[in-house]
Design a protein around this motif. Structure first.
Motif, PDB file in Angstrom:
ATOM      1  N   THR A 152       1.063  -1.228  -0.298  1.00  0.00           N
ATOM      2  CA  THR A 152      -0.052   0.182   0.080  1.00  0.00           C
ATOM      3  C   THR A 152       0.551   1.575  -0.408  1.00  0.00           C
ATOM      4  N   LYS A 153       1.902   1.214   0.709  1.00  0.00           N
ATOM      5  CA  LYS A 153       3.174   2.226   0.645  1.00  0.00           C
ATOM      6  C   LYS A 153       3.771   2.402  -0.738  1.00  0.00           C
ATOM      7  N   LEU A 154       3.767   1.618  -0.806  1.00  0.00           N
ATOM      8  CA  LEU A 154       4.952   1.790  -3.013  1.00  0.00           C
ATOM      9  C   LEU A 154       3.655   2.368  -3.239  1.00  0.00           C
ATOM     10  N   LEU A 155       2.506   1.587  -3.304  1.00  0.00           N
ATOM     11  CA  LEU A 155       1.571   2.419  -4.560  1.00  0.00           C
ATOM     12  C   LEU A 155       0.811   3.806  -3.937  1.00  0.00           C
ATOM     13  N   ALA A 156       1.266   4.054  -3.381  1.00  0.00           N
ATOM     14  CA  ALA A 156       1.205   5.365  -3.252  1.00  0.00           C
ATOM     15  C   ALA A 156       2.147   6.463  -2.627  1.00  0.00           C
ATOM     16  N   THR A 157       3.096   5.336  -2.617  1.00  0.00           N
ATOM     17  CA  THR A 157       4.592   6.302  -3.862  1.00  0.00           C
ATOM     18  C   THR A 157       4.553   6.487  -4.708  1.00  0.00           C
ATOM     19  N   ILE A 158       4.007   5.588  -5.262  1.00  0.00           N
ATOM     20  CA  ILE A 158       4.135   4.852  -6.837  1.00  0.00           C
ATOM     21  C   ILE A 158       3.597   6.909  -7.826  1.00  0.00           C
ATOM     22  N   CYS A 159       1.796   6.709  -7.208  1.00  0.00           N
ATOM     23  CA  CYS A 159       0.520   7.424  -7.228  1.00  0.00           C
ATOM     24  C   CYS A 159       1.490   8.816  -7.187  1.00  0.00           C
ATOM     25  N   CYS A 160       2.311   8.947  -5.330  1.00  0.00           N
ATOM     26  CA  CYS A 160       2.317  10.745  -5.938  1.00  0.00           C
ATOM     27  C   CYS A 160       3.476  11.185  -6.986  1.00  0.00           C
ATOM     28  N   GLY A 161       4.215  10.177  -6.867  1.00  0.00           N
ATOM     29  CA  GLY A 161       5.506  10.682  -7.416  1.00  0.00           C
ATOM     30  C   GLY A 161       5.335  11.131  -8.734  1.00  0.00           C
ATOM     31  N   ILE A 162       3.610  10.020  -9.521  1.00  0.00           N
ATOM     32  CA  ILE A 162       3.704  10.330 -10.613  1.00  0.00           C
ATOM     33  C   ILE A 162       2.324  11.683 -11.058  1.00  0.00           C
ATOM     34  N   THR A 163       2.243  11.724 -10.259  1.00  0.00           N
ATOM     35  CA  THR A 163       1.036  13.125  -9.740  1.00  0.00           C
ATOM     36  C   THR A 163       2.269  14.090  -9.872  1.00  0.00           C
ATOM     37  N   ALA A 164       2.842  14.185  -9.007  1.00  0.00           N
ATOM     38  CA  ALA A 164       4.342  15.362  -9.206  1.00  0.00           C
ATOM     39  C   ALA A 164       4.236  15.515 -10.591  1.00  0.00           C
ATOM     40  N   ILE A 165       5.047  14.171 -11.537  1.00  0.00           N
ATOM     41  CA  ILE A 165       4.645  14.683 -12.410  1.00  0.00           C
ATOM     42  C   ILE A 165       3.766  15.222 -13.836  1.00  0.00           C
ATOM     43  N   TYR A 166       2.518  14.980 -12.981  1.00  0.00           N
ATOM     44  CA  TYR A 166       1.558  15.791 -13.678  1.00  0.00           C
ATOM     45  C   TYR A 166       1.312  16.834 -13.538  1.00  0.00           C
ATOM     46  N   GLU A 167       2.188  17.544 -12.297  1.00  0.00           N
ATOM     47  CA  GLU A 167       2.152  19.390 -12.031  1.00  0.00           C
ATOM     48  C   GLU A 167       2.848  19.903 -12.769  1.00  0.00           C
ATOM     49  N   GLU A 168       4.352  19.123 -12.978  1.00  0.00           N
ATOM     50  CA  GLU A 168       5.313  19.484 -13.398  1.00  0.00           C
ATOM     51  C   GLU A 168       5.238  19.357 -14.700  1.00  0.00           C
ATOM     52  N   VAL A 169       4.350  18.737 -15.684  1.00  0.00           N
ATOM     53  CA  VAL A 169       4.326  19.272 -16.814  1.00  0.00           C
ATOM     54  C   VAL A 169       2.983  19.799 -17.301  1.00  0.00           C
ATOM     55  N   GLY A 170       2.659  20.734 -16.424  1.00  0.00           N
ATOM     56  CA  GLY A 170       1.072  21.476 -16.247  1.00  0.00           C
ATOM     57  C   GLY A 170      -0.105  20.293 -16.276  1.00  0.00           C
ATOM     58  N   TRP A 171      -0.035  19.573 -16.015  1.00  0.00           N
ATOM     59  CA  TRP A 171      -1.205  18.525 -15.989  1.00  0.00           C
ATOM     60  C   TRP A 171      -3.069  19.652 -15.861  1.00  0.00           C
ATOM     61  N   ASN A 172      -2.570  20.027 -14.475  1.00  0.00           N
ATOM     62  CA  ASN A 172      -3.889  21.091 -14.301  1.00  0.00           C
ATOM     63  C   ASN A 172      -4.359  21.963 -15.182  1.00  0.00           C
ATOM     64  N   LYS A 173      -2.978  23.149 -15.331  1.00  0.00           N
ATOM     65  CA  LYS A 173      -4.086  24.545 -16.481  1.00  0.00           C
ATOM     66  C   LYS A 173      -4.057  23.353 -17.508  1.00  0.00           C
ATOM     67  N   LEU A 174      -3.216  22.502 -18.258  1.00  0.00           N
ATOM     68  CA  LEU A 174      -3.988  21.896 -20.039  1.00  0.00           C
ATOM     69  C   LEU A 174      -5.727  21.531 -19.231  1.00  0.00           C
ATOM     70  N   SER A 175      -6.041  20.803 -18.504  1.00  0.00           N
ATOM     71  CA  SER A 175      -7.257  20.103 -18.379  1.00  0.00           C
ATOM     72  C   SER A 175      -7.954  20.971 -17.793  1.00  0.00           C
ATOM     73  N   THR A 176      -7.668  22.070 -17.422  1.00  0.00           N
ATOM     74  CA  THR A 176      -8.885  23.071 -17.035  1.00  0.00           C
ATOM     75  C   THR A 176      -9.527  24.107 -18.065  1.00  0.00           C
ATOM     76  N   SER A 177      -7.666  24.116 -18.614  1.00  0.00           N
ATOM     77  CA  SER A 177      -8.086  25.277 -20.037  1.00  0.00           C
ATOM     78  C   SER A 177      -9.007  24.306 -21.176  1.00  0.00           C
TER      79      SER A 177
END
Ligand code: HEM
Length: 179
Positions: A152-177
């Protein structure tokens, strides 16, 4: 109606504490058994994801309209993705002591899914819940409460890392725009 919450307790928003040495060992030992059945387990996980959360099929051109579990199971595109998911997890499990390697795998996966495949990040959380569920069913003797907690902890770490990359590439901006 389809639930959009992950089925397990994986919370991609909460940054988990680093894995302890003991948690790394139990993950690596339990994974050996799982990876021996890599193809069957990977396909079971992906079929469960697409049957229980049908909207997750929207990204896959070759089986997005298929509903039957048996037919999904035969899809070459599904089987290929199952293998890729299992191989990526294998690399992560083998690299638990190499944080640069873990970061580079998560970056590759995160960037490709955000920019190329445009997969909503919530599906990583949903998939994590499905992985925990299927591993618990397929390997009950391996997935003791201690082992399940480490996964559970490893998978949470993976999800967290992937979410951080999404933010880094501007996913929020892209999806709201795009609404
Ligand atoms: C830990 C989770 C996952 C891993 C490790 C993973 C890994 C991969 C890899 C290695 C590829 C091929 C390389 C590429 O095109 O970037 C790929 C392709 C793809 N992934 Fe994932 N993936 C994961 C989760 C997901 C989820 C949750 C979805 C959507 C619900 C998804 C949708 C796709 C799609 C649509 C493709 C392209 C498939 C094709 O072209 O045949 N992936 N994935």
């Amino acid at each position: 109606m389809e639930k959009m919450q992950g089925e397990g307790e994986v919370d991609h928003l909460a940054q988990p504490s680093p894995l302890t040495d003991r948690e790394k060992v139990v993950i690596q030992e339990s994974w050996t058994k799982v990876y021996q059945n890599c193809d069957d387990t990977g396909v079971t996980i992906l079929v469960r994801l697409f049957v229980n959360f049908p909207s997750s099929k929207q990204y896959f051109s070759q089986f997005k309209h298929i509903e039957e579990a048996e037919e999904l199971q035969r899809s070459a595109q599904l089987r290929k993705h199952a293998r890729r998911v299992m191989d990526a997890i294998n690399t992560l499990v083998e690299s638990l002591d190499n944080s640069d390697k873990v970061a580079s795998v998560l970056k590759l996966v995160g960037k490709a899914h955000a920019l190329r495949h445009k997969v909503e990040p919530v599906y990583f959380k949903i998939l994590s819940g499905v992985i925990l569920e299927v591993l618990g069913e397929a390997f009950p003797e391996v997935m003791t409460p201690e082992v399940a907690a480490a996964w559970t902890k490893l998978l949470a770490t993976i999800c967290c890392g992937i979410t951080a990359i999404y933010e880094e590439v501007g996913w929020n901006k892209l999806s709201t725009s795009t609404g």
